[in-house]
Design a protein around this motif. Sequence first.
Motif, PDB file in Angstrom:
ATOM      1  N   ASN A   1       0.823  -1.075   0.161  1.00 15.00           N
ATOM      2  CA  ASN A   1      -0.075  -0.116  -0.073  1.00 15.00           C
ATOM      3  C   ASN A   1       0.996   1.260   0.083  1.00 15.00           C
ATOM      4  N   TYR A   2       0.587   2.030  -0.965  1.00 21.47           N
ATOM      5  CA  TYR A   2       1.230   3.553  -1.104  1.00 21.47           C
ATOM      6  C   TYR A   2       0.129   4.345  -1.053  1.00 21.47           C
ATOM      7  N   PHE A   3       0.279   5.775  -0.935  1.00 22.36           N
ATOM      8  CA  PHE A   3      -0.551   6.855  -0.840  1.00 22.36           C
ATOM      9  C   PHE A   3      -0.148   7.888  -1.236  1.00 22.36           C
ATOM     10  N   VAL A   4      -0.919   8.680  -2.091  1.00 24.15           N
ATOM     11  CA  VAL A   4      -0.646   9.883  -2.556  1.00 24.15           C
ATOM     12  C   VAL A   4      -1.840  10.562  -1.698  1.00 24.15           C
TER      13      VAL A   4
ATOM     14  N   ILE B   1       0.917   7.225  10.104  1.00 22.18           N
ATOM     15  CA  ILE B   1       2.093   7.575  10.579  1.00 22.18           C
ATOM     16  C   ILE B   1       2.266   8.613   9.895  1.00 22.18           C
ATOM     17  N   ARG B   2       2.240   8.847   8.703  1.00 23.99           N
ATOM     18  CA  ARG B   2       2.553  10.357   7.859  1.00 23.99           C
ATOM     19  C   ARG B   2       1.673  11.237   8.688  1.00 23.99           C
TER      20      ARG B   2
ATOM     21  N   ASN C   1      -3.910  18.418   8.177  1.00 24.33           N
ATOM     22  CA  ASN C   1      -5.374  17.694   8.086  1.00 24.33           C
ATOM     23  C   ASN C   1      -5.632  17.115   6.743  1.00 24.33           C
ATOM     24  N   LEU C   2      -6.051  15.712   6.442  1.00 27.61           N
ATOM     25  CA  LEU C   2      -6.099  15.087   5.591  1.00 27.61           C
ATOM     26  C   LEU C   2      -7.718  15.464   4.732  1.00 27.61           C
TER      27      LEU C   2
ATOM     28  N   LYS D   1      -9.310  11.022  11.151  1.00 27.90           N
ATOM     29  CA  LYS D   1      -9.826  10.085  12.274  1.00 27.90           C
ATOM     30  C   LYS D   1     -10.482   8.903  11.394  1.00 27.90           C
ATOM     31  N   GLU D   2     -10.448   8.911  10.261  1.00 30.60           N
ATOM     32  CA  GLU D   2     -11.035   7.966   9.358  1.00 30.60           C
ATOM     33  C   GLU D   2      -9.802   7.025   8.792  1.00 30.60           C
ATOM     34  N   ILE D   3      -8.698   7.413   9.077  1.00 33.93           N
ATOM     35  CA  ILE D   3      -7.679   6.611   8.781  1.00 33.93           C
ATOM     36  C   ILE D   3      -6.876   5.713   9.897  1.00 33.93           C
TER      37      ILE D   3
END
Length: 99
Positions: free
Chosen positions: A5-8, A29-30, A52-53, A96-98
């Motif tokens: 899993n890698y995320f942008v 963690i990021r 804030n994501l 909070k959803e992650i």
Amino acid sequence: MNQHNYFVYIVTNPERKVLYTGVTNNLLIRLQQHFENKGKPETFAGKYHCYNLIYWERFQFIQDAIEREKEIKDWNRKKKEELIAQFNPEWKFLNKEIQ
């Protein structure tokens, strides 16, 4: 075979005025690192309180994630706003959803 899993992702400041696009293999963690760095002028995200994501995409291969990050970083603000609005119309903070 292991699933990678890698995320942008795109984070913003509390006022939603500044956008920061990044790539990581551990989004939780990021996000914690961005929060811990808030106010620190050594990093762009820290300097502008971007923790804030508001947007993310998942990739299986790191090269795909890196290419997508570069693509989004090259976009103007309006195009980034349109991308975010398709994914998160209310620009809610998704931290909070992650998990």
